[in-house]
Design an enzyme around this catalytic site. Structure first.
Site, mmCIF file in Angstrom:
data_model
loop_
_atom_site.group_PDB
_atom_site.id
_atom_site.type_symbol
_atom_site.label_atom_id
_atom_site.label_comp_id
_atom_site.label_asym_id
_atom_site.label_seq_id
_atom_site.Cartn_x
_atom_site.Cartn_y
_atom_site.Cartn_z
ATOM 1 N N HIS A 197 0.780 -1.001 0.566
ATOM 2 C CA HIS A 197 0.208 -0.091 0.185
ATOM 3 C C HIS A 197 0.625 1.200 -0.159
ATOM 4 O O HIS A 197 0.249 2.212 -0.635
ATOM 5 C CB HIS A 197 -0.812 0.313 1.364
ATOM 6 C CG HIS A 197 -2.626 -0.785 0.524
ATOM 7 N ND1 HIS A 197 -2.890 -1.903 1.518
ATOM 8 C CD2 HIS A 197 -2.841 -1.062 -0.304
ATOM 9 C CE1 HIS A 197 -4.008 -2.182 1.506
ATOM 10 N NE2 HIS A 197 -4.189 -1.630 0.081
ATOM 11 N N GLU B 266 -4.017 -15.014 -24.707
ATOM 12 C CA GLU B 266 -3.351 -15.183 -24.472
ATOM 13 C C GLU B 266 -2.293 -17.005 -24.646
ATOM 14 O O GLU B 266 -1.199 -16.762 -23.553
ATOM 15 C CB GLU B 266 -2.697 -14.763 -22.804
ATOM 16 C CG GLU B 266 -3.914 -15.315 -22.171
ATOM 17 C CD GLU B 266 -4.239 -14.901 -20.425
ATOM 18 O OE1 GLU B 266 -2.904 -13.911 -20.208
ATOM 19 O OE2 GLU B 266 -5.396 -14.783 -20.398
ATOM 20 N N ASP C 46 2.589 -12.991 -20.926
ATOM 21 C CA ASP C 46 2.093 -14.321 -21.089
ATOM 22 C C ASP C 46 1.936 -14.964 -22.140
ATOM 23 O O ASP C 46 2.515 -15.780 -21.896
ATOM 24 C CB ASP C 46 0.318 -14.962 -20.570
ATOM 25 C CG ASP C 46 0.775 -14.906 -18.827
ATOM 26 O OD1 ASP C 46 1.214 -15.767 -17.839
ATOM 27 O OD2 ASP C 46 -0.187 -14.838 -18.483
ATOM 28 N N CYS D 189 -3.060 -5.702 -24.044
ATOM 29 C CA CYS D 189 -2.965 -5.131 -21.913
ATOM 30 C C CYS D 189 -2.117 -5.856 -21.540
ATOM 31 O O CYS D 189 -2.260 -5.511 -20.395
ATOM 32 C CB CYS D 189 -4.039 -5.747 -21.530
ATOM 33 S SG CYS D 189 -4.522 -7.199 -21.527
#
Length: 656
Positions: free
Chosen positions: A302, A543, A567, A614
């Protein structure tokens, strides 16, 4: 995680190769052990390693536990399997292994000019130089007092009051208008941890056994955090830091103490800490912080998310080396490479000043592209979208000018909690995402998780290679109880904006048709229950080599393609992208991979569906022209690459 191998180091791990092996191991944040004949020793101790007496051709196991466990094991296995590693000139082998995991290279190094520098995890890009602000609050230790039987109930009530006080404090922080949407999401997640039965139940069990509340909280937080750390996944590992941070806040309330304030940090200062709670950083005067350096944390913590969303360079995971900065006067950090320079000399200061100025000029130059809608020369709009994994990252994507979301990874929603998220929780998350980017589309990837990153509530089988196993759409179709909950949530969220859904790891058309049947089933259930919902476009990630080869047929069944180059590259090249020994094969520009992308694009264009990308290659200025020429009309990337990508596309159109 662990992996076994046969040692090929010439004459085994005697003094010199053992020393080099230890140096390599120390470059990783994870705890690393070497196991031989059932005996395990720390891989970061030369003496213990040599006493293990590992000989050439013996079988050993490398065991690692931590945020970079995968990288550590791959690099160390690569060293052990290198016959030249035991020779005098094996320096190149060590350097090659370290280079394969740049975020976890040797903790200490030196610049060409000789200025000492430390190496950590590159968690938030950018460079900065400024005065050091050391933030090392004292550690909390429990009194270790055993409770009398008549004290237990009172101590339990005291603990519950402390939890309530922490939650109330977090609620007040959440109510502040000055808190950004991203930071608000992080604080809300911490509040969930403070109330979770896994933590509070363990504390109360320890109190019932006679531990005082402070000691019980420290022990319980360590237990729960260890559960997160033991899982082979960066996101889950990062949650361990959150558990410790929440435990510290509860202890402070129990002790009647306040956390050391960050309010006095000077303008442009570099915040130095062994660890810092996300709640504390979210409430700090972030506009004054020039950079963040921490001993703990990784790129998925975070702290890293907050730093990235506010454009603050950050280097985390320094380990004990962070103590070298306790007395520093000035610090320079490179968040792109994970470098930290303590009290830089004049040459280094000049170099960083130049780089800071150049970066500022580049950012200023790119800002004009924030609101640009890039097009091809023929006027076709090219959507430049963001890859994100949580609501906390929305602000950074919007600030960069993202034209929607091309990949929302739903794994973090499942992994950040200690139980499977409910349909309502998922619907709320997807709805917030859709609203934030409306009218732009938001492409949500259904749960893509397998044995390499298990989550609570799903029993994964032991697999030799989980990357080729029960994961993604394969797992989801086998677990409709989990999959339908997600699909129902997505249907409900679709009324709030332009939600699209894509399926990961598709390798046959039946996976699409079975999913569509489940979507129809979920829609019928919601209709019967009177729950508002809307339909969404269904697409697939390309992928797997199988998806490429059946792309013409797939294109007739779905609304869009999204090419996942990360991938796809490793599967096309049959080369594990986390294995440094075959790293050179993991190149998206390899003709085989580029041909697969082109075949996919051709099939999509012929069918009249959108073809996007992506994978991280989508943000590469050197490859964007080729992708657009192939027919891609959507590119999704990390927010930091968006404005540069828009500039590249605009320049292409201007050249025509």
């Amino acid at each position: 995680m662990e992996r076994s191998t046969i040692v090929r180091v010439h004459e085994g791990l005697h003094a010199r190769p053992a020393t080099r092996f230890v140096k390599l191991a120390k470059g990783f944040e994870s705890d690393v052990e070497l196991v031989k004949d059932g005996k395990a020793v720390s891989a970061k101790s030369s003496v213990k390693l040599m006493l293990l007496a590992v000989k050439e051709n013996q079988e050993v196991t490398v065991r690692a536990n931590g945020a970079d466990a995968i990288e550590a094991i791959e690099a160390l296995i690569g060293y052990l399997e290198n016959p030249r590693a035991g020779l005098d000139d094996d320096g190149e082998a060590v350097e090659a292994a370290s280079a394969a995991a740049p975020e976890a290279a040797s903790p200490a190094a030196a610049q060409a000019d000789g200025t000492p520098k430390l190496q950590g995890v590159a968690a938030s890009e950018g460079v900065a130089i400024g005065p050091a602000f050391a933030h090392f609050p004292p550690e909390i230790a429990g009194p270790g007092r055993r409770l009398q039987a008549d004290e237990i109930e009172g101590e339990r009530k005291r603990f519950r009051s402390a939890v309530a006080a922490v939650q109330a404090r977090m609620d007040r922080t959440l109510a502040e208008d000055s808190l950004s949407a991203g930071d608000r999401g992080i604080v809300a997640a911490l509040r969930d941890i403070a109330a979770d039965d896994s933590l509070t139940g363990e504390v109360e069990r320890l109190i019932q056994g006679g531990d005082d509340a402070v000691s019980a909280v420290i022990a319980a937080a360590a237990t729960v955090a260890a559960d997160f750390s033991a899982v082979d996944d960066h996101y889950l590992n990062a949650r361990a830091d959150d558990v410790h941070a929440v435990g510290r806040q509860i202890c402070l309330v129990l002790l009647g103490q306040d956390e050391v304030s960050l309010e006095t940090i000077p303008q442009g200062a570099i915040l130095i800490a062994d660890d810092i709670g996300a709640w504390d950083l979210a409430r700090a005067p972030l506009k004054r912080i020039g950079g963040v350096v921490c001993g703990h944390g990784g790129a998925t913590s975070h702290i890293a998310i907050i730093a990235r969303s506010h454009g603050i360079p950050a280097v985390l995971g320094l380990g004990d080396k962070v103590n070298e900065l306790r007395t520093a006067r000035q610090v320079a950090i490179d968040g792109n490479a994970g470098h930290v320079i303590v009290d830089p000399d004049e040459a280094a200061r000049a170099d960083f000043a130049r780089r800071v100025e150049a970066a500022a000029q580049e950012r200023a130059g790119l800002k004009v592209f924030k609101g640009v809608t890039p097009t091809r020369a023929d006027g076709t709009v090219i959507e430049v979208a963001a890859n994100i994994g949580s609501l906390e990252e929305i602000e950074a994507a919007q600030e960069a000018g993202a034209m929607g979301v091309g990949l929302f990874r739903t794994e973090l929603l499942f992994m950040r909690h200690m139980h499977l998220p409910s349909e309502d929780m998922q619907a709320e998350t997807y709805s917030a995402l859709a609203k934030a980017f409306a009218p732009h589309s938001v492409i949500v990837r259904t749960l893509d998780i397998g044995g390499d990153k298990p989550i609570a509530g799903i029993e994964f089988p032991d697999e030799e290679n989980p990357f080729l196993g029960w994961r993604g759409i394969r797992m989801c179709l086998d677990r409709p109880d989990i999959f339908k909950r997600q699909l129902r949530a997505l249907l409900r969220a679709a009324i709030q904006g332009n939600i699209k859904v894509m399926l990961p790891m598709v390798s046959e058309i039946a996976e699409v048709t079975r999913t569509r049947a489940l979507v129809d089933e979920c829609a019928a259930e919601l209709q019967a229950e009177g729950v508002p919902h809307a339909s969404f476009d269904l697409g697939v990630m390309i992928e797997t080599p199988a998806a490429v080869l059946i792309a013409p047929a797939l294109a007739k069944e779905v609304a869009f393609f999204s090419i996942g180059t990360n991938d796809l590259t490793q599967y096309i090249m049959a080369a594990d992208r986390l294995n440094p020994t075959v790293a050179k094969l993991n190149d998206v520009t390899n003709p085989a991979v580029m041909s697969a992308i082109e075949l996919t694009a051709r099939a999509g264009v012929a069918a009249g569906i959108m073809v996007g990308m992506c994978g991280e290659a989508a943000g590469r200025p050197d490859l964007i022209p080729a992708f657009i020429k192939m027919g891609l009309t959507e590119l999704s990337m990390s927010p930091a690459s968006i404005q540069r990508a828009k500039k590249t596309i605009a320049a292409m159109a201007a050249e025509r």
